[in-house]
Design a protein around this motif. Structure first.
Motif, PDB file in Angstrom:
ATOM      1  N   ILE A  59      20.073  -1.885 -12.328  1.00  0.00           N
ATOM      2  CA  ILE A  59      20.793  -0.755 -11.759  1.00  0.00           C
ATOM      3  C   ILE A  59      20.424  -0.645 -10.281  1.00  0.00           C
ATOM      4  CG2 ILE A  59      20.851   0.512 -13.936  1.00  0.00           C
ATOM      5  CD1 ILE A  59      18.612   2.311 -12.771  1.00  0.00           C
ATOM      6  N   ILE A  60      21.185   0.148  -9.576  1.00  0.00           N
ATOM      7  CA  ILE A  60      20.861   0.462  -8.184  1.00  0.00           C
ATOM      8  C   ILE A  60      20.295   1.870  -8.157  1.00  0.00           C
ATOM      9  CG2 ILE A  60      21.747   0.763  -5.846  1.00  0.00           C
ATOM     10  CD1 ILE A  60      21.862  -2.133  -6.858  1.00  0.00           C
ATOM     11  N   GLN A  61      19.072   1.997  -7.644  1.00  0.00           N
ATOM     12  CA  GLN A  61      18.417   3.296  -7.554  1.00  0.00           C
ATOM     13  C   GLN A  61      17.921   3.479  -6.132  1.00  0.00           C
ATOM     14  OE1 GLN A  61      14.933   3.824 -10.029  1.00  0.00           O
ATOM     15  NE2 GLN A  61      15.237   6.030 -10.071  1.00  0.00           N
ATOM     16  N   ALA A  62      18.349   4.548  -5.509  1.00  0.00           N
ATOM     17  CA  ALA A  62      17.972   4.847  -4.114  1.00  0.00           C
ATOM     18  C   ALA A  62      18.321   3.666  -3.203  1.00  0.00           C
ATOM     19  CB  ALA A  62      16.499   5.201  -4.009  1.00  0.00           C
ATOM     20  N   GLY A  63      19.472   3.027  -3.480  1.00  0.00           N
ATOM     21  CA  GLY A  63      19.944   1.947  -2.638  1.00  0.00           C
ATOM     22  C   GLY A  63      19.314   0.589  -2.888  1.00  0.00           C
ATOM     23  N   SER A  64      18.390   0.504  -3.834  1.00  0.00           N
ATOM     24  CA  SER A  64      17.718  -0.762  -4.121  1.00  0.00           C
ATOM     25  C   SER A  64      17.924  -1.150  -5.583  1.00  0.00           C
ATOM     26  CB  SER A  64      16.215  -0.651  -3.863  1.00  0.00           C
ATOM     27  OG  SER A  64      15.970  -0.349  -2.514  1.00  0.00           O
ATOM     28  N   PRO A  65      18.020  -2.455  -5.847  1.00  0.00           N
ATOM     29  CA  PRO A  65      18.155  -2.879  -7.240  1.00  0.00           C
ATOM     30  C   PRO A  65      16.864  -2.642  -8.016  1.00  0.00           C
ATOM     31  CG  PRO A  65      18.090  -4.780  -5.771  1.00  0.00           C
ATOM     32  CD  PRO A  65      18.073  -3.566  -4.917  1.00  0.00           C
ATOM     33  N   ARG A  66      17.039  -2.248  -9.252  1.00  0.00           N
ATOM     34  CA  ARG A  66      15.886  -2.004 -10.123  1.00  0.00           C
ATOM     35  C   ARG A  66      16.168  -2.661 -11.474  1.00  0.00           C
ATOM     36  NH1 ARG A  66      13.832   3.682 -12.722  1.00  0.00           N
ATOM     37  NH2 ARG A  66      12.071   2.773 -13.792  1.00  0.00           N
ATOM     38  N   ALA A  67      15.241  -3.496 -11.911  1.00  0.00           N
ATOM     39  CA  ALA A  67      15.385  -4.167 -13.204  1.00  0.00           C
ATOM     40  C   ALA A  67      14.924  -3.241 -14.324  1.00  0.00           C
ATOM     41  CB  ALA A  67      14.574  -5.449 -13.222  1.00  0.00           C
ATOM     42  N   LEU A  68      15.686  -3.208 -15.394  1.00  0.00           N
ATOM     43  CA  LEU A  68      15.323  -2.456 -16.590  1.00  0.00           C
ATOM     44  C   LEU A  68      15.055  -3.457 -17.709  1.00  0.00           C
ATOM     45  CD1 LEU A  68      18.075   0.311 -16.606  1.00  0.00           C
ATOM     46  CD2 LEU A  68      15.743   0.492 -15.761  1.00  0.00           C
ATOM     47  N   LEU A  69      13.906  -3.352 -18.333  1.00  0.00           N
ATOM     48  CA  LEU A  69      13.548  -4.202 -19.456  1.00  0.00           C
ATOM     49  C   LEU A  69      12.700  -3.358 -20.403  1.00  0.00           C
ATOM     50  CD1 LEU A  69      13.432  -6.916 -20.921  1.00  0.00           C
ATOM     51  CD2 LEU A  69      11.463  -7.506 -19.514  1.00  0.00           C
ATOM     52  N   PHE A  70      13.242  -3.109 -21.598  1.00  0.00           N
ATOM     53  CA  PHE A  70      12.505  -2.306 -22.570  1.00  0.00           C
ATOM     54  C   PHE A  70      12.980  -2.644 -23.983  1.00  0.00           C
ATOM     55  CE2 PHE A  70      16.109   0.127 -21.018  1.00  0.00           C
ATOM     56  CZ  PHE A  70      16.723   0.584 -22.176  1.00  0.00           C
ATOM     57  N   THR A  71      12.187  -2.249 -24.965  1.00  0.00           N
ATOM     58  CA  THR A  71      12.561  -2.449 -26.363  1.00  0.00           C
ATOM     59  C   THR A  71      12.785  -1.098 -27.024  1.00  0.00           C
ATOM     60  OG1 THR A  71      10.269  -2.499 -27.097  1.00  0.00           O
ATOM     61  CG2 THR A  71      11.290  -4.619 -26.568  1.00  0.00           C
ATOM     62  N   VAL A  72      13.626  -1.113 -28.033  1.00  0.00           N
ATOM     63  CA  VAL A  72      13.962   0.088 -28.784  1.00  0.00           C
ATOM     64  C   VAL A  72      13.908  -0.261 -30.264  1.00  0.00           C
ATOM     65  CG1 VAL A  72      15.810   1.735 -29.323  1.00  0.00           C
ATOM     66  CG2 VAL A  72      15.466   0.986 -26.976  1.00  0.00           C
ATOM     67  N   GLU A  73      13.265   0.594 -31.042  1.00  0.00           N
ATOM     68  CA  GLU A  73      13.283   0.452 -32.494  1.00  0.00           C
ATOM     69  C   GLU A  73      14.336   1.404 -33.038  1.00  0.00           C
ATOM     70  OE1 GLU A  73       9.415   0.944 -34.212  1.00  0.00           O
ATOM     71  OE2 GLU A  73       8.538  -0.568 -32.911  1.00  0.00           O
ATOM     72  N   ALA A  74      15.093   0.946 -34.025  1.00  0.00           N
ATOM     73  CA  ALA A  74      16.164   1.764 -34.597  1.00  0.00           C
ATOM     74  C   ALA A  74      16.188   1.575 -36.107  1.00  0.00           C
ATOM     75  CB  ALA A  74      17.499   1.370 -33.993  1.00  0.00           C
ATOM     76  N   THR A  75      16.764   2.552 -36.775  1.00  0.00           N
ATOM     77  CA  THR A  75      16.965   2.487 -38.214  1.00  0.00           C
ATOM     78  C   THR A  75      18.434   2.732 -38.502  1.00  0.00           C
ATOM     79  OG1 THR A  75      14.743   3.316 -38.633  1.00  0.00           O
ATOM     80  CG2 THR A  75      16.309   3.483 -40.444  1.00  0.00           C
ATOM     81  N   ALA A  76      19.045   1.826 -39.251  1.00  0.00           N
ATOM     82  CA  ALA A  76      20.439   1.968 -39.656  1.00  0.00           C
ATOM     83  C   ALA A  76      20.471   2.385 -41.120  1.00  0.00           C
ATOM     84  CB  ALA A  76      21.185   0.664 -39.453  1.00  0.00           C
ATOM     85  N   LEU A  77      21.421   3.251 -41.454  1.00  0.00           N
ATOM     86  CA  LEU A  77      21.552   3.754 -42.820  1.00  0.00           C
ATOM     87  C   LEU A  77      22.952   3.481 -43.362  1.00  0.00           C
ATOM     88  CD1 LEU A  77      19.905   7.251 -42.227  1.00  0.00           C
ATOM     89  CD2 LEU A  77      18.842   5.274 -43.309  1.00  0.00           C
ATOM     90  N   SER A  78      23.051   3.402 -44.670  1.00  0.00           N
ATOM     91  CA  SER A  78      24.315   3.300 -45.390  1.00  0.00           C
ATOM     92  C   SER A  78      25.107   2.054 -44.982  1.00  0.00           C
ATOM     93  CB  SER A  78      25.117   4.594 -45.177  1.00  0.00           C
ATOM     94  OG  SER A  78      26.194   4.662 -46.070  1.00  0.00           O
ATOM     95  N   ASP A  79      26.405   2.197 -44.698  1.00  0.00           N
ATOM     96  CA  ASP A  79      27.245   1.048 -44.339  1.00  0.00           C
ATOM     97  C   ASP A  79      26.760   0.364 -43.066  1.00  0.00           C
ATOM     98  OD1 ASP A  79      30.365   2.590 -45.405  1.00  0.00           O
ATOM     99  OD2 ASP A  79      28.838   1.532 -46.550  1.00  0.00           O
ATOM    100  N   ALA A  80      26.226   1.135 -42.128  1.00  0.00           N
ATOM    101  CA  ALA A  80      25.700   0.550 -40.893  1.00  0.00           C
ATOM    102  C   ALA A  80      24.513  -0.359 -41.200  1.00  0.00           C
ATOM    103  CB  ALA A  80      25.296   1.643 -39.909  1.00  0.00           C
ATOM    104  N   ALA A  81      23.672   0.020 -42.149  1.00  0.00           N
ATOM    105  CA  ALA A  81      22.523  -0.808 -42.533  1.00  0.00           C
ATOM    106  C   ALA A  81      22.985  -2.132 -43.129  1.00  0.00           C
ATOM    107  CB  ALA A  81      21.640  -0.060 -43.522  1.00  0.00           C
ATOM    108  N   ILE A  82      24.007  -2.084 -43.944  1.00  0.00           N
ATOM    109  CA  ILE A  82      24.538  -3.314 -44.548  1.00  0.00           C
ATOM    110  C   ILE A  82      25.090  -4.226 -43.466  1.00  0.00           C
ATOM    111  CG2 ILE A  82      26.309  -4.232 -46.094  1.00  0.00           C
ATOM    112  CD1 ILE A  82      25.874  -1.588 -47.744  1.00  0.00           C
ATOM    113  N   ALA A  83      25.829  -3.664 -42.503  1.00  0.00           N
ATOM    114  CA  ALA A  83      26.377  -4.459 -41.402  1.00  0.00           C
ATOM    115  C   ALA A  83      25.263  -5.046 -40.538  1.00  0.00           C
ATOM    116  CB  ALA A  83      27.317  -3.601 -40.561  1.00  0.00           C
ATOM    117  N   VAL A  84      24.272  -4.238 -40.199  1.00  0.00           N
ATOM    118  CA  VAL A  84      23.162  -4.687 -39.349  1.00  0.00           C
ATOM    119  C   VAL A  84      22.360  -5.786 -40.039  1.00  0.00           C
ATOM    120  CG1 VAL A  84      20.919  -3.943 -38.433  1.00  0.00           C
ATOM    121  CG2 VAL A  84      22.964  -2.603 -37.955  1.00  0.00           C
TER     122      VAL A  84
END
Length: 90
Positions: free
Chosen positions: A53-78
Motif C-alpha cells: 500500500i501507499i502510506q504517507a506517500g511511501s510504499p509499505r509492504a504488508l505481510l501477515f497471517t490470519v487464522e480462520a474457522t469455516a463452518l457448515s457449507d463454507a467448511a466443506i468448500a474450504v
C-alpha cells in the motif's frame, strides 16, 4: 486466483445495505474436516497475506497471517482447497 464466495454473492454484483469483507491470501495450513456433536461441519485454516500500500506517500509492504474457522457449507468448500494456492474469500 480462485474465489470462495462465502456470502454467496460475488463482490461485483450490486447490493444494497450489505457490507462486504474481502480477504486474499496463500493457504498455509488446513485442518481435516470435522463435525461438531450437533453435526455442523468445521474446518480451520491459516492464510498468509502479502500486498503493498501507499502510506504517507511511501510504499509499505504488508505481510501477515490470519487464522480462520469455516463452518457448515463454507467448511466443506474450504476443506477441498489446495495448500500453497492463493484464494480470495468474500
Amino acid at each position: 486466483m480462485d474465489s470462495l464466495f462465502v456470502s454467496g454473492t460475488p463482490l461485483d454484483e450490486p447490493t444494497s445495505a450489505v457490507n462486504h469483507a474481502v480477504f486474499s491470501g496463500k493457504l498455509l495450513q488446513l485442518s481435516a474436516l470435522r463435525y461438531t456433536p450437533s453435526g455442523i461441519a468445521v474446518c480451520t485454516l491459516e492464510l498468509e497475506h502479502h500486498s503493498q500500500i501507499i502510506q504517507a506517500g511511501s510504499p509499505r509492504a504488508l505481510l501477515f497471517t490470519v487464522e480462520a474457522t469455516a463452518l457448515s457449507d463454507a467448511a466443506i468448500a474450504v476443506s477441498r482447497l489446495q495448500l500453497g494456492e492463493t484464494y480470495t474469500f468474500t
